[in-house]
Design a protein around this motif. Sequence first.
Motif, PDB file in Angstrom:
ATOM      1  N   VAL A 173       0.603  -1.403  -0.401  1.00  0.00           N
ATOM      2  CA  VAL A 173      -0.018  -0.071   0.051  1.00  0.00           C
ATOM      3  C   VAL A 173       1.285   1.191   0.080  1.00  0.00           C
ATOM      4  O   VAL A 173       1.492   1.296   1.063  1.00  0.00           O
ATOM      5  N   GLY A 174      -0.071   2.298  -0.659  1.00  0.00           N
ATOM      6  CA  GLY A 174       1.500   3.623  -1.185  1.00  0.00           C
ATOM      7  C   GLY A 174       0.701   4.557   0.397  1.00  0.00           C
ATOM      8  O   GLY A 174      -0.513   4.677   0.510  1.00  0.00           O
ATOM      9  N   VAL A 175       2.042   4.669   1.379  1.00  0.00           N
ATOM     10  CA  VAL A 175       1.666   5.213   2.093  1.00  0.00           C
ATOM     11  C   VAL A 175       2.659   6.400   2.009  1.00  0.00           C
ATOM     12  O   VAL A 175       3.751   6.790   1.722  1.00  0.00           O
ATOM     13  N   ALA A 176       2.523   7.332   2.536  1.00  0.00           N
ATOM     14  CA  ALA A 176       2.681   9.320   2.016  1.00  0.00           C
ATOM     15  C   ALA A 176       2.702  10.094   3.929  1.00  0.00           C
ATOM     16  O   ALA A 176       1.284   9.901   3.875  1.00  0.00           O
ATOM     17  N   PHE A 177       3.179  10.779   4.102  1.00  0.00           N
ATOM     18  CA  PHE A 177       3.275  12.188   5.232  1.00  0.00           C
ATOM     19  C   PHE A 177       3.255  13.544   4.409  1.00  0.00           C
ATOM     20  O   PHE A 177       4.433  13.051   4.339  1.00  0.00           O
ATOM     21  N   SER A 178       2.593  14.278   4.551  1.00  0.00           N
ATOM     22  CA  SER A 178       2.662  15.135   4.453  1.00  0.00           C
ATOM     23  C   SER A 178       2.219  16.206   5.061  1.00  0.00           C
ATOM     24  O   SER A 178       1.782  16.518   5.988  1.00  0.00           O
ATOM     25  N   THR A 179       3.298  17.842   5.299  1.00  0.00           N
ATOM     26  CA  THR A 179       2.662  18.724   5.331  1.00  0.00           C
ATOM     27  C   THR A 179       3.435  19.871   4.751  1.00  0.00           C
ATOM     28  O   THR A 179       3.463  20.503   4.084  1.00  0.00           O
TER      29      THR A 179
END
Length: 208
Positions: A173-179
Amino acid sequence: VDMVLASYLDITDRKRAEKALSHSSYMSNQALDLTRAGYWHIDYSDPDYYTSSERAANIFGEAHAEGWRYHLTDQWYTRIAEVDPKIAEATGAHYAEAVEGKVPRYDCVYPYRRPCDGKTAWIRAIGTLERDAQGKALFMYGVAQDVTEQKLSELALARQQAQLKHILDTSPVGVAFSTKGLIHMANPRFVELFGVGDGEPSPNLYVK
């Protein structure tokens, strides 16, 4: 008795100095207790040994030795190498650099096999040097602090972070965290799916 001679000496200043010294010693001992630290020194007229305070010897788990003197190689270095030879080598190299004046002071964290119970303690040791007019090392004065609890917490956190990274790196599963519209962590599957990674603008994703 026809005559008695007597003299008096005002020792008020001496008593004040003794009281101030006693208070200073008390405060120093309290600080060492609170920080779980002890002091040591090396006289470079006898560079193979270091002299420890009783408090520092207890931190290292060393039995009482005559004059609280311990061998740098046979005892100190060997007990580090028993736990981690690479850290022992790096610690020894840093110590040599400090003595040679290549670094401002000696400052290392290392594991130490305590001979009294076989347990591993983590020690932070800091030392400063006194030199002669030509820059030759005369003495090193330092402290040793027991940082075992702190180091074990750091190691546990590092293990957890490594486990989380492994899970994300192998996730289908593609997982990313952004701000604020920028990605600060994206796993390989996310990069594969969307073609963007860490430090890049996050894509506009819509779920229908």
